[in-house]
Scaffold this motif. Structure first.
Motif, PDB file in Angstrom:
ATOM      1  N   PRO A   4       0.812  -1.225   0.000  1.00 35.79           N
ATOM      2  CA  PRO A   4       0.000   0.000   0.000  1.00 35.79           C
ATOM      3  C   PRO A   4       0.843   1.272   0.000  1.00 35.79           C
ATOM      4  CG  PRO A   4      -0.906  -1.607   1.533  1.00 35.79           C
ATOM      5  CD  PRO A   4       0.412  -2.152   1.065  1.00 35.79           C
ATOM      6  N   ALA A   5       2.081   1.176   0.523  1.00 38.47           N
ATOM      7  CA  ALA A   5       2.936   2.352   0.581  1.00 38.47           C
ATOM      8  C   ALA A   5       3.667   2.594  -0.740  1.00 38.47           C
ATOM      9  CB  ALA A   5       3.961   2.200   1.701  1.00 38.47           C
ATOM     10  N   THR A   6       3.550   1.666  -1.678  1.00 38.88           N
ATOM     11  CA  THR A   6       4.234   1.773  -2.963  1.00 38.88           C
ATOM     12  C   THR A   6       3.262   2.214  -4.051  1.00 38.88           C
ATOM     13  OG1 THR A   6       5.758  -0.009  -2.339  1.00 38.88           O
ATOM     14  CG2 THR A   6       5.586   0.529  -4.681  1.00 38.88           C
ATOM     15  N   THR A   7       3.670   3.192  -4.830  1.00 43.33           N
ATOM     16  CA  THR A   7       2.850   3.676  -5.936  1.00 43.33           C
ATOM     17  C   THR A   7       3.134   2.860  -7.186  1.00 43.33           C
ATOM     18  OG1 THR A   7       2.854   5.923  -5.042  1.00 43.33           O
ATOM     19  CG2 THR A   7       2.274   5.665  -7.360  1.00 43.33           C
ATOM     20  N   VAL A   8       2.091   2.319  -7.793  1.00 43.24           N
ATOM     21  CA  VAL A   8       2.241   1.606  -9.060  1.00 43.24           C
ATOM     22  C   VAL A   8       2.216   2.635 -10.178  1.00 43.24           C
ATOM     23  CG1 VAL A   8       1.239  -0.100 -10.613  1.00 43.24           C
ATOM     24  CG2 VAL A   8       1.156  -0.476  -8.144  1.00 43.24           C
ATOM     25  N   GLU A   9       3.248   2.629 -11.019  1.00 38.43           N
ATOM     26  CA  GLU A   9       3.356   3.625 -12.078  1.00 38.43           C
ATOM     27  C   GLU A   9       3.533   2.958 -13.435  1.00 38.43           C
ATOM     28  OE1 GLU A   9       6.676   6.017 -10.946  1.00 38.43           O
ATOM     29  OE2 GLU A   9       5.514   7.236  -9.545  1.00 38.43           O
ATOM     30  N   LEU A  10       3.085   3.639 -14.464  1.00 36.00           N
ATOM     31  CA  LEU A  10       3.330   3.202 -15.833  1.00 36.00           C
ATOM     32  C   LEU A  10       4.707   3.697 -16.255  1.00 36.00           C
ATOM     33  CD1 LEU A  10      -0.160   4.018 -17.387  1.00 36.00           C
ATOM     34  CD2 LEU A  10       0.616   1.864 -16.379  1.00 36.00           C
ATOM     35  N   THR A  11       5.489   2.843 -16.910  1.00 37.30           N
ATOM     36  CA  THR A  11       6.854   3.204 -17.280  1.00 37.30           C
ATOM     37  C   THR A  11       7.023   3.395 -18.789  1.00 37.30           C
ATOM     38  OG1 THR A  11       7.454   0.851 -17.339  1.00 37.30           O
ATOM     39  CG2 THR A  11       7.832   2.045 -15.274  1.00 37.30           C
ATOM     40  N   GLY A  12       5.962   3.268 -19.538  1.00 43.25           N
ATOM     41  CA  GLY A  12       6.004   3.489 -20.972  1.00 43.25           C
ATOM     42  C   GLY A  12       4.680   4.044 -21.446  1.00 43.25           C
ATOM     43  N   HIS A  13       4.701   4.776 -22.567  1.00 38.11           N
ATOM     44  CA  HIS A  13       3.471   5.411 -23.038  1.00 38.11           C
ATOM     45  C   HIS A  13       2.884   4.715 -24.263  1.00 38.11           C
ATOM     46  CE1 HIS A  13       6.611   7.425 -25.428  1.00 38.11           C
ATOM     47  NE2 HIS A  13       5.683   7.573 -26.363  1.00 38.11           N
ATOM     48  N   ARG A  14       3.538   3.644 -24.733  1.00 36.06           N
ATOM     49  CA  ARG A  14       3.027   2.858 -25.853  1.00 36.06           C
ATOM     50  C   ARG A  14       2.658   1.453 -25.372  1.00 36.06           C
ATOM     51  NH1 ARG A  14       1.894   4.977 -31.095  1.00 36.06           N
ATOM     52  NH2 ARG A  14       3.212   6.809 -31.415  1.00 36.06           N
ATOM     53  N   PRO A  15       1.626   0.822 -25.972  1.00 37.90           N
ATOM     54  CA  PRO A  15       1.247  -0.538 -25.574  1.00 37.90           C
ATOM     55  C   PRO A  15       2.394  -1.522 -25.778  1.00 37.90           C
ATOM     56  CG  PRO A  15      -0.483   0.460 -26.899  1.00 37.90           C
ATOM     57  CD  PRO A  15       0.704   1.374 -26.981  1.00 37.90           C
ATOM     58  N   VAL A  16       2.394  -2.599 -25.004  1.00 36.89           N
ATOM     59  CA  VAL A  16       3.436  -3.617 -25.121  1.00 36.89           C
ATOM     60  C   VAL A  16       3.316  -4.384 -26.430  1.00 36.89           C
ATOM     61  CG1 VAL A  16       3.718  -3.861 -22.628  1.00 36.89           C
ATOM     62  CG2 VAL A  16       2.019  -5.276 -23.818  1.00 36.89           C
ATOM     63  N   SER A  17       2.153  -4.352 -27.056  1.00 34.82           N
ATOM     64  CA  SER A  17       1.955  -5.004 -28.353  1.00 34.82           C
ATOM     65  C   SER A  17       0.755  -4.371 -29.059  1.00 34.82           C
ATOM     66  CB  SER A  17       1.721  -6.507 -28.182  1.00 34.82           C
ATOM     67  OG  SER A  17       0.467  -6.754 -27.577  1.00 34.82           O
ATOM     68  N   VAL A  18       0.684  -4.571 -30.363  1.00 32.83           N
ATOM     69  CA  VAL A  18      -0.453  -4.074 -31.134  1.00 32.83           C
ATOM     70  C   VAL A  18      -1.742  -4.720 -30.642  1.00 32.83           C
ATOM     71  CG1 VAL A  18      -1.499  -3.987 -33.418  1.00 32.83           C
ATOM     72  CG2 VAL A  18       0.950  -3.560 -33.156  1.00 32.83           C
ATOM     73  N   ALA A  19      -1.672  -6.029 -30.355  1.00 27.53           N
ATOM     74  CA  ALA A  19      -2.860  -6.750 -29.882  1.00 27.53           C
ATOM     75  C   ALA A  19      -3.344  -6.195 -28.549  1.00 27.53           C
ATOM     76  CB  ALA A  19      -2.555  -8.239 -29.758  1.00 27.53           C
ATOM     77  N   ALA A  20      -2.413  -5.855 -27.657  1.00 25.75           N
ATOM     78  CA  ALA A  20      -2.793  -5.287 -26.355  1.00 25.75           C
ATOM     79  C   ALA A  20      -3.503  -3.953 -26.545  1.00 25.75           C
ATOM     80  CB  ALA A  20      -1.558  -5.118 -25.477  1.00 25.75           C
TER      81      ALA A  20
END
Length: 318
Positions: free
Chosen positions: A131-147
């Motif tokens: 709970p004390a850790t913030t989950v963050e996005l580390t990239g601004h593009r999807p990991v794959s086209v399908a995703a």
């Protein structure tokens, strides 16, 4: 609540964007006639916007403080990521317009696109995170086209859901949709939640902790609860909770919660009364009547309408 904006004034457009997004300065890069249209639907705290800017709009904005998904339908959106350089979203692209904590700038090139925004805190509610850790996005593009395609499909469904309720989405339906969106975003973009697979060698929850989890879920079945809330109520980690459900119940905590809600809807259908199938489904957090009916039939072998009417199902043998 919904918002509709249509203007041919650059000043009015800037005022609207400042009021509904964040503090920013905009300009007309080519001096072409200005035409801006924006519509917004709300799914709880999630804003689902569709924008069409028929001119070259430059922008320089303060941090949004929210996850901001951008999906381009026509034209293009040029974004100057302060942490990753410039990028350009073309028709069919979906990505993160800007990190929540950073200012951003760029140019909208006569584009029709959608913006979906939500609180980054929802990311931590759907993963095994301290709970004390913030989950963050580390990239601004999807990991794959399908995703990216899968996320676009989910966003389309959420917009349809919000539109069906004219912005007044029942809280439990909105909460379920928000969790679904947050989980989908984590599946789509690189993030700090980690890529650890479930460790079969780790110790799962003690039976007493599992009982606490089940009791909490049963008493809070009508509330907006996430897997992190269930784990906290049982005094165990999310990982231990998930392992216990998998080993002892052959399911996941959230799948079990869905079954509890489905059972509650089943009991209400049996009881009858004046409520419709759609109203009962909504009351138990199922926002799409067709999907609820399919899930109900899969579990109970009959349609919810048949259960509500109290008559035998003509499609079954007895």
């Amino acid at each position: 609540m919904s918002i509709d904006f249509d203007s041919t004034s650059l000043a009015a457009t800037e005022q609207f964007l400042n009021r509904n997004y964040t503090t920013m300065k905009i300009g007309n890069a080519t001096d072409a006639p200005v035409r801006s249209t924006v519509s917004r639907e709300l799914l709880g705290e999630v804003s689902l916007d569709r924008l069409e800017l028929g001119f070259e709009m430059s922008y320089d904005a303060e941090p949004l403080g929210r996850i901001c998904l951008c999906a381009v339908e026509s034209g293009s959106v040029e974004e100057h990521h302060l942490d990753a350089g410039a990028d350009r979203f073309e028709p069919g692209d979906i990505g993160i317009l800007t990190p929540p904590q950073l200012p951003y700038s760029g140019v909208i090139h006569s584009a029709r696109y959608t913006i979906t925004m939500f609180d980054p805190a929802h990311l931590g509610r759907v993963v095994d995170a301290d709970p004390a850790t913030t989950v963050e996005l580390t990239g601004h593009r999807p990991v794959s086209v399908a995703a990216g395609r899968r996320l676009n499909t989910i966003l389309t469904h959420l917009r349809q859901l919000a539109a069906e309720y004219h912005g007044e989405v029942p809280p439990l339906v909105a909460a379920t949709g928000t969790q679904y969106l947050a989980a989908a975003v984590l599946e789509t973009f690189p993030n700090t939640a980690g890529d650890e697979s479930a460790d079969s060698g780790r110790t799962d929850a003690h039976p007493a902790a599992l009982r606490r989890a089940l009791s909490y879920m049963e008493t809070r079945v009508h509330d907006d609860i996430a897997v992190s809330d269930i784990a906290a109520a049982a005094y165990i980690s999310v990982r231990a909770l998930q392992l216990a459900f998998r080993r002892h119940l052959g399911t996941t905590p959230m799948a079990h919660l869905t079954r509890l809600r489905l059972h509650g809807a089943h009991e209400q259908l049996i009881a009858g009364g004046d409520a419709t199938v759609a109203a009962i489904a909504t009351g138990w957090g199922f926002g799409h009547a067709g999907r609820f009916a399919a899930l109900y039939r899969r579990h109970y072998g009959r349609s919810p309408a048949t259960t509500l009417s109290g008559r035998p199902d003509p499609t079954t043998n007895g």
